[in-house]
Design a protein around this motif. Structure first.
Motif, PDB file in Angstrom:
ATOM      1  N   ASN A 180      11.176  49.831  43.720  1.00 28.14           N
ATOM      2  CA  ASN A 180      11.849  50.576  42.641  1.00 28.14           C
ATOM      3  C   ASN A 180      13.094  51.293  43.139  1.00 28.14           C
ATOM      4  O   ASN A 180      14.080  51.414  42.411  1.00 28.14           O
ATOM      5  CB  ASN A 180      10.873  51.576  42.009  1.00 28.14           C
ATOM      6  CG  ASN A 180       9.875  50.911  41.087  1.00 28.14           C
ATOM      7  OD1 ASN A 180      10.157  49.849  40.522  1.00 28.14           O
ATOM      8  ND2 ASN A 180       8.699  51.495  40.938  1.00 28.14           N
ATOM      9  N   MET A 181      13.040  51.770  44.372  1.00 25.54           N
ATOM     10  CA  MET A 181      14.234  52.400  44.942  1.00 25.54           C
ATOM     11  C   MET A 181      15.369  51.389  45.067  1.00 25.54           C
ATOM     12  O   MET A 181      16.517  51.673  44.713  1.00 25.54           O
ATOM     13  CB  MET A 181      13.907  52.996  46.312  1.00 25.54           C
ATOM     14  CG  MET A 181      13.144  54.300  46.257  1.00 25.54           C
ATOM     15  SD  MET A 181      13.073  55.073  47.879  1.00 25.54           S
ATOM     16  CE  MET A 181      12.193  56.585  47.469  1.00 25.54           C
ATOM     17  N   LEU A 182      15.049  50.194  45.557  1.00 27.62           N
ATOM     18  CA  LEU A 182      16.066  49.162  45.702  1.00 27.62           C
ATOM     19  C   LEU A 182      16.578  48.707  44.342  1.00 27.62           C
ATOM     20  O   LEU A 182      17.752  48.340  44.205  1.00 27.62           O
ATOM     21  CB  LEU A 182      15.494  47.975  46.476  1.00 27.62           C
ATOM     22  CG  LEU A 182      15.270  48.218  47.972  1.00 27.62           C
ATOM     23  CD1 LEU A 182      14.580  47.018  48.605  1.00 27.62           C
ATOM     24  CD2 LEU A 182      16.581  48.513  48.677  1.00 27.62           C
ATOM     25  N   LYS A 183      15.730  48.753  43.339  1.00 27.64           N
ATOM     26  CA  LYS A 183      16.160  48.408  41.980  1.00 27.64           C
ATOM     27  C   LYS A 183      17.210  49.392  41.487  1.00 27.64           C
ATOM     28  O   LYS A 183      18.209  49.006  40.882  1.00 27.64           O
ATOM     29  CB  LYS A 183      14.959  48.402  41.041  1.00 27.64           C
ATOM     30  CG  LYS A 183      15.282  47.935  39.630  1.00 27.64           C
ATOM     31  CD  LYS A 183      14.024  47.882  38.776  1.00 27.64           C
ATOM     32  CE  LYS A 183      14.370  47.426  37.355  1.00 27.64           C
ATOM     33  NZ  LYS A 183      13.155  47.382  36.493  1.00 27.64           N
ATOM     34  N   LYS A 184      17.006  50.679  41.758  1.00 27.76           N
ATOM     35  CA  LYS A 184      17.984  51.690  41.356  1.00 27.76           C
ATOM     36  C   LYS A 184      19.292  51.524  42.131  1.00 27.76           C
ATOM     37  O   LYS A 184      20.381  51.706  41.578  1.00 27.76           O
ATOM     38  CB  LYS A 184      17.406  53.095  41.568  1.00 27.76           C
ATOM     39  CG  LYS A 184      16.270  53.433  40.611  1.00 27.76           C
ATOM     40  CD  LYS A 184      15.845  54.870  40.736  1.00 27.76           C
ATOM     41  CE  LYS A 184      14.690  55.170  39.781  1.00 27.76           C
ATOM     42  NZ  LYS A 184      15.061  54.934  38.372  1.00 27.76           N
ATOM     43  N   VAL A 185      19.182  51.165  43.394  1.00 26.89           N
ATOM     44  CA  VAL A 185      20.389  50.898  44.186  1.00 26.89           C
ATOM     45  C   VAL A 185      21.161  49.733  43.577  1.00 26.89           C
ATOM     46  O   VAL A 185      22.395  49.769  43.455  1.00 26.89           O
ATOM     47  CB  VAL A 185      20.018  50.601  45.651  1.00 26.89           C
ATOM     48  CG1 VAL A 185      21.224  50.051  46.408  1.00 26.89           C
ATOM     49  CG2 VAL A 185      19.505  51.862  46.328  1.00 26.89           C
ATOM     50  N   GLY A 186      20.444  48.689  43.173  1.00 28.48           N
ATOM     51  CA  GLY A 186      21.084  47.538  42.548  1.00 28.48           C
ATOM     52  C   GLY A 186      21.782  47.901  41.250  1.00 28.48           C
ATOM     53  O   GLY A 186      22.887  47.419  40.972  1.00 28.48           O
ATOM     54  N   GLN A 187      21.158  48.763  40.447  1.00 28.82           N
ATOM     55  CA  GLN A 187      21.771  49.215  39.196  1.00 28.82           C
ATOM     56  C   GLN A 187      23.069  49.969  39.478  1.00 28.82           C
ATOM     57  O   GLN A 187      24.075  49.773  38.789  1.00 28.82           O
ATOM     58  CB  GLN A 187      20.789  50.107  38.430  1.00 28.82           C
ATOM     59  CG  GLN A 187      19.587  49.351  37.869  1.00 28.82           C
ATOM     60  CD  GLN A 187      18.535  50.293  37.311  1.00 28.82           C
ATOM     61  OE1 GLN A 187      18.539  51.499  37.586  1.00 28.82           O
ATOM     62  NE2 GLN A 187      17.620  49.750  36.526  1.00 28.82           N
ATOM     63  N   ALA A 188      23.038  50.824  40.482  1.00 26.10           N
ATOM     64  CA  ALA A 188      24.236  51.595  40.835  1.00 26.10           C
ATOM     65  C   ALA A 188      25.355  50.680  41.308  1.00 26.10           C
ATOM     66  O   ALA A 188      26.523  50.852  40.927  1.00 26.10           O
ATOM     67  CB  ALA A 188      23.885  52.618  41.917  1.00 26.10           C
ATOM     68  N   MET A 189      25.020  49.696  42.109  1.00 23.12           N
ATOM     69  CA  MET A 189      26.044  48.772  42.613  1.00 23.12           C
ATOM     70  C   MET A 189      26.619  47.919  41.490  1.00 23.12           C
ATOM     71  O   MET A 189      27.805  47.599  41.486  1.00 23.12           O
ATOM     72  CB  MET A 189      25.437  47.889  43.702  1.00 23.12           C
ATOM     73  CG  MET A 189      25.046  48.650  44.963  1.00 23.12           C
ATOM     74  SD  MET A 189      24.272  47.623  46.230  1.00 23.12           S
ATOM     75  CE  MET A 189      25.675  46.638  46.746  1.00 23.12           C
ATOM     76  N   SER A 190      25.778  47.569  40.520  1.00 20.50           N
ATOM     77  CA  SER A 190      26.245  46.790  39.374  1.00 20.50           C
ATOM     78  C   SER A 190      27.249  47.587  38.550  1.00 20.50           C
ATOM     79  O   SER A 190      28.284  47.049  38.118  1.00 20.50           O
ATOM     80  CB  SER A 190      25.056  46.382  38.502  1.00 20.50           C
ATOM     81  OG  SER A 190      25.489  45.725  37.330  1.00 20.50           O
ATOM     82  N   ILE A 191      26.964  48.869  38.330  1.00 19.54           N
ATOM     83  CA  ILE A 191      27.877  49.726  37.570  1.00 19.54           C
ATOM     84  C   ILE A 191      29.221  49.819  38.284  1.00 19.54           C
ATOM     85  O   ILE A 191      30.283  49.687  37.670  1.00 19.54           O
ATOM     86  CB  ILE A 191      27.265  51.130  37.388  1.00 19.54           C
ATOM     87  CG1 ILE A 191      26.060  51.063  36.453  1.00 19.54           C
ATOM     88  CG2 ILE A 191      28.306  52.103  36.828  1.00 19.54           C
ATOM     89  CD1 ILE A 191      25.276  52.352  36.390  1.00 19.54           C
ATOM     90  N   ARG A 192      29.182  50.037  39.589  1.00 20.70           N
ATOM     91  CA  ARG A 192      30.433  50.161  40.344  1.00 20.70           C
ATOM     92  C   ARG A 192      31.228  48.856  40.296  1.00 20.70           C
ATOM     93  O   ARG A 192      32.450  48.862  40.135  1.00 20.70           O
ATOM     94  CB  ARG A 192      30.143  50.534  41.786  1.00 20.70           C
ATOM     95  CG  ARG A 192      31.409  50.838  42.565  1.00 20.70           C
ATOM     96  CD  ARG A 192      31.112  51.188  43.990  1.00 20.70           C
ATOM     97  NE  ARG A 192      32.306  51.681  44.656  1.00 20.70           N
ATOM     98  CZ  ARG A 192      32.368  51.935  45.956  1.00 20.70           C
ATOM     99  NH1 ARG A 192      31.317  51.757  46.711  1.00 20.70           N
ATOM    100  NH2 ARG A 192      33.479  52.384  46.493  1.00 20.70           N
ATOM    101  N   HIS A 193      30.519  47.737  40.437  1.00 18.39           N
ATOM    102  CA  HIS A 193      31.192  46.433  40.412  1.00 18.39           C
ATOM    103  C   HIS A 193      31.903  46.222  39.089  1.00 18.39           C
ATOM    104  O   HIS A 193      33.070  45.804  39.050  1.00 18.39           O
ATOM    105  CB  HIS A 193      30.166  45.323  40.645  1.00 18.39           C
ATOM    106  CG  HIS A 193      30.729  43.948  40.463  1.00 18.39           C
ATOM    107  ND1 HIS A 193      31.499  43.337  41.420  1.00 18.39           N
ATOM    108  CD2 HIS A 193      30.657  43.075  39.418  1.00 18.39           C
ATOM    109  CE1 HIS A 193      31.864  42.143  40.989  1.00 18.39           C
ATOM    110  NE2 HIS A 193      31.369  41.955  39.780  1.00 18.39           N
ATOM    111  N   ARG A 194      31.228  46.515  37.982  1.00 23.68           N
ATOM    112  CA  ARG A 194      31.834  46.293  36.671  1.00 23.68           C
ATOM    113  C   ARG A 194      32.976  47.263  36.419  1.00 23.68           C
ATOM    114  O   ARG A 194      33.982  46.907  35.798  1.00 23.68           O
ATOM    115  CB  ARG A 194      30.777  46.401  35.577  1.00 23.68           C
ATOM    116  CG  ARG A 194      29.907  45.159  35.482  1.00 23.68           C
ATOM    117  CD  ARG A 194      28.926  45.261  34.348  1.00 23.68           C
ATOM    118  NE  ARG A 194      27.811  46.122  34.676  1.00 23.68           N
ATOM    119  CZ  ARG A 194      27.321  47.049  33.876  1.00 23.68           C
ATOM    120  NH1 ARG A 194      27.869  47.259  32.697  1.00 23.68           N
ATOM    121  NH2 ARG A 194      26.290  47.769  34.233  1.00 23.68           N
ATOM    122  N   THR A 195      32.842  48.490  36.896  1.00 24.23           N
ATOM    123  CA  THR A 195      33.904  49.475  36.704  1.00 24.23           C
ATOM    124  C   THR A 195      35.176  49.052  37.432  1.00 24.23           C
ATOM    125  O   THR A 195      36.274  49.112  36.884  1.00 24.23           O
ATOM    126  CB  THR A 195      33.460  50.861  37.214  1.00 24.23           C
ATOM    127  OG1 THR A 195      32.254  51.241  36.551  1.00 24.23           O
ATOM    128  CG2 THR A 195      34.517  51.906  36.930  1.00 24.23           C
TER     129      THR A 195
END
Length: 258
Positions: free
Chosen positions: A154-169
């Motif tokens: 679950n921690m890695l899932k949250k990291v993935g979500q954060a990286m996805s947001i940054r990538h799209r931004t």
């Protein structure tokens, strides 16, 4: 005239859309078409469309038409309206309205750029706030209890979500780039600067960038925790294996002696 910006998805396959339909293109960048007489729509690859003078039925019809080229659709769709007054001698922003002497494709495209960036910023601000809140809960649990109940997965899932947001931004939106059309028509440069200041695009982008930096400080902390867990698991495994080896050795040694 009512102008409506819709953030419908994470991405619109703009190149494929252009190849499929023979739209009457008014501007290539941003991609603006005259759908019918006096009715325009500007489409952005980061999932935003800005409709000029469309009825609700016409809007729904157009959205259905481009559906195969939409990925990551939002539910509900994010909307923002703008009232544009056409006619008169004044041209610029007054209160909550934009005044134009006349409607032209370049002005449609310019205002659509600002609206598109505004509604996209709204989305990313909410996304970043949400993930920051979630990371804040994780960090608070470490501060108060010295550990987190979240699994490594679950921690890695949250990291993935954060990286996805940054990538799209960073990669789907050039929020601070001045549109090329302001160079082609110098008179639009002043109008663009006024709109950009009115909607606080640069200030909001700077705040979002700061929040992303904070977010990735949290990401680094989470990754360190994950690495520590893995290291601890590996150390425990090694200790257990050594213990088993010693046990087998002692059993063979004293078992044979007995």
């Amino acid at each position: 005239m009512l102008v409506k910006a819709l953030h419908i998805s994470k991405k619109i396959l703009l190149r494929e859309l252009q190849a499929k339909f023979n739209f009457q293109t008014s501007m290539k960048e941003p991609f603006t078409i005259e759908y019918s007489s006096g009715k325009y729509v500007t489409i952005f690859r980061f999932g935003v469309l800005v409709f000029w003078g469309f009825s609700q039925g016409e809007t729904n019809e157009f959205l259905a038409k481009i559906e195969p080229f939409v990925t990551g659709r939002f539910d509900p769709i994010i909307e923002e309206d703008l009232k544009v007054e056409v006619g008169g001698d004044f041209e610029g922003v007054r209160g909550n309205e934009v005044h134009l002497k006349e409607v032209s494709p370049s002005k449609v495209a310019l205002i659509s750029v600002i609206l598109g960036r505004t509604i996209a910023l709204d989305y990313f601000e909410r996304e970043v706030e949400q993930i920051l809140s979630e990371f804040g809960n994780v960090i608070q649990s470490f501060a108060s209890e010295g550990r987190s109940k979240l699994s490594t997965r679950n921690m890695l899932k949250k990291v993935g979500q954060a990286m996805s947001i940054r990538h799209r931004t960073v990669n789907q939106m050039t929020l601070l780039d001045k549109p090329d059309l302001t160079w082609d028509e110098p008179g639009l440069d002043k109008f663009y600067n006024e709109l950009n200041e009115e909607y606080e695009i640069e200030d909001r982008h700077a705040i979002l960038s700061d929040k992303l930096e904070t977010l990735f400080g949290n990401v680094e902390f989470i990754l360190q925790v994950v690495e520590s867990r893995r290291s601890l698991f590996l150390e425990i495994t090694i200790v257990l294996l050594i213990t088993v080896e010693i046990g087998l050795f002692l059993y063979e040694l004293f078992g044979h002696a007995a």
